[in-house]
Design a protein around this motif. Structure first.
Motif, PDB file in Angstrom:
ATOM      1  N   GLU A  43      35.860 -64.288 -38.717  1.00 24.36           N
ATOM      2  CA  GLU A  43      35.856 -65.284 -37.657  1.00 24.36           C
ATOM      3  C   GLU A  43      36.210 -64.622 -36.341  1.00 24.36           C
ATOM      4  OE1 GLU A  43      37.692 -69.018 -38.855  1.00 24.36           O
ATOM      5  OE2 GLU A  43      38.275 -69.283 -36.763  1.00 24.36           O
ATOM      6  N   ILE A  44      35.277 -64.627 -35.401  1.00 22.47           N
ATOM      7  CA  ILE A  44      35.536 -64.068 -34.078  1.00 22.47           C
ATOM      8  C   ILE A  44      35.350 -65.176 -33.048  1.00 22.47           C
ATOM      9  CG2 ILE A  44      34.896 -62.290 -32.393  1.00 22.47           C
ATOM     10  CD1 ILE A  44      33.843 -60.648 -34.845  1.00 22.47           C
ATOM     11  N   ARG A  45      36.469 -65.603 -32.478  1.00 23.35           N
ATOM     12  CA  ARG A  45      36.463 -66.713 -31.509  1.00 23.35           C
ATOM     13  C   ARG A  45      35.512 -66.451 -30.348  1.00 23.35           C
ATOM     14  NH1 ARG A  45      40.947 -70.096 -32.700  1.00 23.35           N
ATOM     15  NH2 ARG A  45      40.169 -70.611 -34.760  1.00 23.35           N
ATOM     16  N   GLY A  46      34.698 -67.438 -30.029  1.00 21.56           N
ATOM     17  CA  GLY A  46      33.793 -67.319 -28.894  1.00 21.56           C
ATOM     18  C   GLY A  46      32.489 -66.619 -29.230  1.00 21.56           C
ATOM     19  N   PHE A  47      32.480 -65.946 -30.388  1.00 20.41           N
ATOM     20  CA  PHE A  47      31.272 -65.241 -30.796  1.00 20.41           C
ATOM     21  C   PHE A  47      30.610 -65.957 -31.968  1.00 20.41           C
ATOM     22  CE2 PHE A  47      29.180 -61.785 -33.282  1.00 20.41           C
ATOM     23  CZ  PHE A  47      28.207 -61.466 -32.360  1.00 20.41           C
ATOM     24  N   GLY A  48      31.344 -66.067 -33.056  1.00 24.63           N
ATOM     25  CA  GLY A  48      30.805 -66.767 -34.208  1.00 24.63           C
ATOM     26  C   GLY A  48      31.546 -66.392 -35.466  1.00 24.63           C
ATOM     27  N   SER A  49      31.107 -66.938 -36.589  1.00 29.25           N
ATOM     28  CA  SER A  49      31.754 -66.598 -37.846  1.00 29.25           C
ATOM     29  C   SER A  49      30.697 -66.238 -38.882  1.00 29.25           C
ATOM     30  CB  SER A  49      32.611 -67.757 -38.333  1.00 29.25           C
ATOM     31  OG  SER A  49      31.801 -68.882 -38.568  1.00 29.25           O
ATOM     32  N   PHE A  50      31.100 -65.373 -39.804  1.00 29.08           N
ATOM     33  CA  PHE A  50      30.224 -64.959 -40.897  1.00 29.08           C
ATOM     34  C   PHE A  50      30.835 -65.437 -42.202  1.00 29.08           C
ATOM     35  CE2 PHE A  50      29.682 -61.792 -37.604  1.00 29.08           C
ATOM     36  CZ  PHE A  50      28.324 -61.503 -37.616  1.00 29.08           C
TER      37      PHE A  50
END
Lengths: 92, 94
Positions: A43-50
């Motif tokens: 989970e990377i805030r502002g980028f997206g989640s895998f």
């Protein structure tokens, strides 16, 4: 943009050697690969989640020949775009 | 365990031996570069990982699921991710 362009762009922005910038990019994607191969989430805030999605086996068909094929169950990484990135891309 | 920016910064700090605050700045810059590249409409391809593509969606008819009203969805741009064959094999334990 490919991996090498990304390294060059990073190197210029944060004053790193090309070698170290390369290490950062590799470390970043290795961490993601490592996590996804354990079926864990990223989970990377502002980028997206895998996350890793499980797909059940099904009987598919070869569209050319119409032949039946058994597709086994599989896992695939899934990327959900983060809100900020989603808005950035749509606005441009 | 979910991987977040904190763990990625930790790995970068351990790998390169830069201070934590500098490692944080670098990781954030890396993410910003990827984001602004996609925002400019350019795809980002990372070999052995996958590619992030910007797709243009055409206008289409939709429906408000709550009220059932017909409405027109505006054309828009979205980001899609397609994983590489190598990553796919790794995720499947091959």
């Amino acid at each position: 943009m490919n991996r090498s362009d990304l390294i060059n762009s990073l190197k210029d922005k944060v004053a790193l050697s090309r070698k170290d910038a390369g290490k950062v990019v590799d470390t970043f994607f290795d961490a993601l690969k490592e996590t996804l191969s354990k079926s864990d989430r990223v989970e990377i805030r502002g980028f997206g989640s895998f996350s890793v999605k499980n797909y059940k086996p099904y009987v598919g068909r070869n569209p050319k020949t119409g032949e039946k094929i058994n597709v086994t169950s599989k896992k695939l990484p899934f990327f959900k775009v983060g809100k900020e990135l989603k808005e950035m891309v749509d606005k441009s | 365990m979910t991987l977040t920016k904190v763990e990625i910064v930790e790995s970068v700090h351990n790998q390169i031996g830069l201070p934590k605050n500098k490692s944080t700045e670098i990781v954030e810059t890396l993410i910003e570069i990827i984001k602004s590249t996609l925002a400019s409409g350019e795809d980002v391809l990372i070999s052995n990982f996958g590619k992030f593509c910007v797709k243009e969606k055409r206008e289409r008819k939709g429906r408000n699921p709550a009220t059932g009203d017909d409405l027109m969805l505006e054309p828009r741009k979205v980001v899609t991710f397609r994983c590489s064959g190598k990553l796919r094999d790794r995720v499947n334990g091959e």
